[in-house]
Design a protein around this motif. Structure first.
Motif, mmCIF file in Angstrom:
data_model
loop_
_atom_site.group_PDB
_atom_site.id
_atom_site.type_symbol
_atom_site.label_atom_id
_atom_site.label_comp_id
_atom_site.label_asym_id
_atom_site.label_seq_id
_atom_site.Cartn_x
_atom_site.Cartn_y
_atom_site.Cartn_z
ATOM 1 N N GLY A 144 68.871 45.900 3.850
ATOM 2 C CA GLY A 144 69.106 44.762 4.730
ATOM 3 C C GLY A 144 70.336 44.864 5.631
ATOM 4 N N GLU A 145 70.922 46.055 5.735
ATOM 5 C CA GLU A 145 72.151 46.187 6.527
ATOM 6 C C GLU A 145 71.823 46.726 7.924
ATOM 7 O OE1 GLU A 145 76.313 48.625 6.242
ATOM 8 O OE2 GLU A 145 74.980 48.659 4.509
ATOM 9 N N MET A 146 72.228 45.990 8.976
ATOM 10 C CA MET A 146 71.951 46.420 10.349
ATOM 11 C C MET A 146 72.927 47.546 10.716
ATOM 12 S SD MET A 146 69.400 44.871 11.918
ATOM 13 C CE MET A 146 69.720 45.482 13.537
ATOM 14 N N ARG A 147 72.476 48.789 10.555
ATOM 15 C CA ARG A 147 73.355 49.924 10.827
ATOM 16 C C ARG A 147 72.491 51.077 11.352
ATOM 17 N NH1 ARG A 147 74.872 53.622 7.035
ATOM 18 N NH2 ARG A 147 74.035 52.350 5.361
ATOM 19 N N TYR A 148 73.011 51.821 12.343
ATOM 20 C CA TYR A 148 72.271 52.936 12.954
ATOM 21 C C TYR A 148 72.555 54.205 12.167
ATOM 22 C CZ TYR A 148 70.650 56.070 16.753
ATOM 23 O OH TYR A 148 69.989 57.009 17.517
ATOM 24 N N ASP A 149 71.617 54.613 11.328
ATOM 25 C CA ASP A 149 71.856 55.759 10.446
ATOM 26 C C ASP A 149 70.532 56.509 10.244
ATOM 27 O OD1 ASP A 149 72.232 57.468 8.307
ATOM 28 O OD2 ASP A 149 73.493 56.068 7.177
ATOM 29 N N TRP A 150 70.358 57.591 11.015
ATOM 30 C CA TRP A 150 69.081 58.317 10.959
ATOM 31 C C TRP A 150 68.825 58.923 9.586
ATOM 32 C CZ3 TRP A 150 64.655 58.306 13.245
ATOM 33 C CH2 TRP A 150 64.554 57.870 14.556
ATOM 34 N N GLU A 151 69.901 59.328 8.902
ATOM 35 C CA GLU A 151 69.680 60.017 7.629
ATOM 36 C C GLU A 151 69.225 59.060 6.533
ATOM 37 O OE1 GLU A 151 72.324 63.032 5.058
ATOM 38 O OE2 GLU A 151 72.522 63.077 7.256
ATOM 39 N N LEU A 152 69.930 57.924 6.423
ATOM 40 C CA LEU A 152 69.635 57.012 5.316
ATOM 41 C C LEU A 152 68.678 55.889 5.696
ATOM 42 C CD1 LEU A 152 73.200 56.765 3.742
ATOM 43 C CD2 LEU A 152 71.265 58.159 2.980
ATOM 44 N N LYS A 153 68.609 55.570 7.000
ATOM 45 C CA LYS A 153 67.789 54.421 7.407
ATOM 46 C C LYS A 153 66.945 54.784 8.637
ATOM 47 C CE LYS A 153 70.412 50.576 7.365
ATOM 48 N NZ LYS A 153 69.978 49.716 6.254
ATOM 49 N N PRO A 154 66.032 55.786 8.474
ATOM 50 C CA PRO A 154 65.305 56.287 9.649
ATOM 51 C C PRO A 154 64.380 55.257 10.293
ATOM 52 C CG PRO A 154 64.398 57.248 7.635
ATOM 53 C CD PRO A 154 65.660 56.527 7.247
ATOM 54 N N GLY A 155 63.772 54.390 9.487
ATOM 55 C CA GLY A 155 62.862 53.384 10.055
ATOM 56 C C GLY A 155 63.603 52.450 11.000
ATOM 57 N N LEU A 156 64.752 51.955 10.534
ATOM 58 C CA LEU A 156 65.558 51.044 11.357
ATOM 59 C C LEU A 156 66.137 51.792 12.570
ATOM 60 C CD1 LEU A 156 66.670 48.137 11.551
ATOM 61 C CD2 LEU A 156 68.743 48.980 10.425
ATOM 62 N N ALA A 157 66.605 53.030 12.335
ATOM 63 C CA ALA A 157 67.187 53.811 13.434
ATOM 64 C C ALA A 157 66.156 53.997 14.553
ATOM 65 C CB ALA A 157 67.675 55.163 12.922
ATOM 66 N N ASN A 158 64.922 54.239 14.162
ATOM 67 C CA ASN A 158 63.849 54.414 15.148
ATOM 68 C C ASN A 158 63.679 53.141 15.992
ATOM 69 O OD1 ASN A 158 61.635 55.880 16.272
ATOM 70 N ND2 ASN A 158 60.198 54.787 14.921
ATOM 71 N N LEU A 159 63.672 52.004 15.335
ATOM 72 C CA LEU A 159 63.518 50.735 16.063
ATOM 73 C C LEU A 159 64.735 50.459 16.946
ATOM 74 C CD1 LEU A 159 61.950 48.438 13.272
ATOM 75 C CD2 LEU A 159 60.772 49.778 15.032
ATOM 76 N N LEU A 160 65.919 50.832 16.462
ATOM 77 C CA LEU A 160 67.134 50.640 17.266
ATOM 78 C C LEU A 160 67.099 51.528 18.513
ATOM 79 C CD1 LEU A 160 69.812 50.383 14.419
ATOM 80 C CD2 LEU A 160 69.251 48.571 16.057
ATOM 81 N N ASP A 161 66.599 52.741 18.335
ATOM 82 C CA ASP A 161 66.460 53.651 19.479
ATOM 83 C C ASP A 161 65.514 53.064 20.526
ATOM 84 O OD1 ASP A 161 68.099 55.777 18.929
ATOM 85 O OD2 ASP A 161 66.509 57.269 18.783
ATOM 86 N N ILE A 162 64.412 52.499 20.061
ATOM 87 C CA ILE A 162 63.414 51.925 20.977
ATOM 88 C C ILE A 162 64.044 50.761 21.751
ATOM 89 C CG2 ILE A 162 61.209 50.670 21.098
ATOM 90 C CD1 ILE A 162 60.307 52.344 18.632
ATOM 91 N N TYR A 163 64.731 49.907 21.028
ATOM 92 C CA TYR A 163 65.394 48.760 21.670
ATOM 93 C C TYR A 163 66.411 49.269 22.703
ATOM 94 C CZ TYR A 163 67.351 44.019 22.061
ATOM 95 O OH TYR A 163 67.752 42.795 22.527
ATOM 96 N N ALA A 164 67.259 50.206 22.253
ATOM 97 C CA ALA A 164 68.332 50.715 23.117
ATOM 98 C C ALA A 164 67.763 51.313 24.397
ATOM 99 C CB ALA A 164 69.151 51.762 22.362
ATOM 100 N N SER A 165 66.682 52.041 24.256
ATOM 101 C CA SER A 165 66.102 52.710 25.405
ATOM 102 C C SER A 165 65.560 51.693 26.423
ATOM 103 C CB SER A 165 65.005 53.655 24.921
ATOM 104 O OG SER A 165 64.379 54.264 26.003
ATOM 105 N N PHE A 166 64.872 50.663 25.940
ATOM 106 C CA PHE A 166 64.360 49.638 26.858
ATOM 107 C C PHE A 166 65.503 48.822 27.470
ATOM 108 C CE2 PHE A 166 60.080 49.956 24.798
ATOM 109 C CZ PHE A 166 59.342 50.098 25.957
ATOM 110 N N ALA A 167 66.536 48.538 26.667
ATOM 111 C CA ALA A 167 67.582 47.621 27.133
ATOM 112 C C ALA A 167 68.697 48.330 27.893
ATOM 113 C CB ALA A 167 68.175 46.873 25.935
ATOM 114 N N GLY A 168 68.738 49.657 27.838
ATOM 115 C CA GLY A 168 69.834 50.384 28.484
ATOM 116 C C GLY A 168 71.152 50.198 27.757
#
Ligand code: TYM
Length: 322
Positions: free
Chosen positions: A224-248
């Motif tokens: 439940g921690e909002m943190r960008y971490d590809w190694e430990l939290k790849p599912g969330l990191a993927n969604l953060l990448d998608i958001y970041a890419s659309f939002a700039g």
């Protein structure tokens, strides 16, 4: 700056295709940019002829709808320019069997197909021909194409050493985020047209309800921690990448704006829906006038032919064919 890139007409583009490649094509397009619907590549896997015929035009319309401008760049269909297949043969006489068997995409695809087509092995050589025919400086692609790009450089350098300076050595470029969009149901594998399940891939023409459902059901983790971490939290990191890419924005900036996964997913779904809606609208408008689309594509093929003809002749002469 001469730019070249390609995409296979084997289904509706998904978020990986869009964020990994198409979005940067739109942002960097110029009069020296060539984008190609690579229908010959789609024949390396089983594909129904009628489906392929329709998807060539549909994908072309999708790319215009995403923002490629026929008055700015050149978009064309690979098989309409004969020099791709012709240079492919010359380069097959330069590439080695061993280096083709080492390609990860070949190992991956050949392990899944029963009757293997020889073209699955030689596929990266055709890709090298695509790129080298346009004296390309830069190839904007997703991360999964990196190995093929390295092979293109090796083939071009070997050709130049053996036959004299002929080809420009191209650079590979990928976006800062979302260069490898992962499957929403399995964040350890990339989102893929052929392999991902319907819930695992988000296509650019999915309805708002489908987008919401797929993002809501996307696999994350339980801490439940909002943190960008590809190694430990790849599912969330993927969604953060998608958001970041659309939002700039950067994925870290995005993570700091939310505290709960649920709120983040709701905002992400909204952002994706809003960003994709105009693309679907433009696509529908373009598909009402197929003859205009066909005219754009004919003009694209003529321009691409006039450039690639010269480079093909240079290579053929260097090898002793004229
Ligand atoms: P294709 O049709 O599989 O994909 C088109 C583009 O989308 C990118 N991509 C992704 N990016 C991020 N995450 C993903 N999950 C994802 N899936 C796909 C790809 O990297 C690509 O940029 N071999 C190429 C087509 C090709 C080509 C070329 C590309 C043929 N000749 C010459 C560049 C230059 C392919 O199959 O792409």
């Amino acid at each position: 700056m001469r730019i070249f890139s390609g995409i296979q007409p084997s289904g509706t583009p998904h978020l990986g295709n869009y964020l990994g490649a198409i979005k940067s094509w739109v942002e960097t397009q110029n009069s020296e940019a060539y984008f190609c619907v690579v229908d010959l590549h789609s024949l390396t896997m089983e594909i129904d002829p009628k489906t392929l015929r329709n998807q060539r035009l549909e994908l072309s319309a999708s790319l215009f709808a995403c923002g490629l401008d026929p008055e700015v760049c050149t978009l064309f269909v690979q098989s309409e320019v004969p020099f791709h297949a012709q240079l492919n043969w010359l380069l097959e006489c330069v590439a080695s069997y061993g280096e083709l068997t080492r390609m990860v995409a070949f190992k991956d695809k050949s392990s899944r197909q029963e009757a293997q087509r020889a073209s699955l092995l030689t596929y990266p050589v055709l890709m090298a021909a695509d790129i080298l025919l346009y004296d390309t400086d830069r190839v904007p692609v997703g991360d999964d194409q990196k190995q093929h790009l390295e092979l293109t450089r090796v083939i071009a350098e070997r050709f130049n050493n053996r036959y004299g300076q002929t080809f420009v050595i191209p650079e590979f470029s990928k976006p800062a985020f979302a260069a490898r969009v992962m499957d929403l149901q399995d964040p350890t594998r990339k989102m893929s047209k052929s392999v991902s399940s319907p819930l695992g891939k988000l296509e650019i023409f999915d309805s708002p309800a489908e987008i919401e459902k797929k993002i809501k059901k996307a696999i994350t983790d339980t801490d439940g921690e909002m943190r960008y971490d590809w190694e430990l939290k790849p599912g969330l990191a993927n969604l953060l990448d998608i958001y970041a890419s659309f939002a700039g924005e950067t994925p870290d900036q995005v993570a700091s704006k939310f505290t709960r996964y649920g709120d983040f997913k709701t905002a992400l779904a909204q952002l994706v829906i809003e960003s994709l809606a105009p693309i679907a609208e433009r696509y529908n408008a373009l598909m009402t006038d197929r003859s205009e689309l066909e005219r754009f594509m004919r003009r694209g093929a003529e321009k691409a032919s006039s450039v690639s003809e010269v480079v093909y002749a240079r290579a053929a002469t260097a090898m002793g064919l004229n």
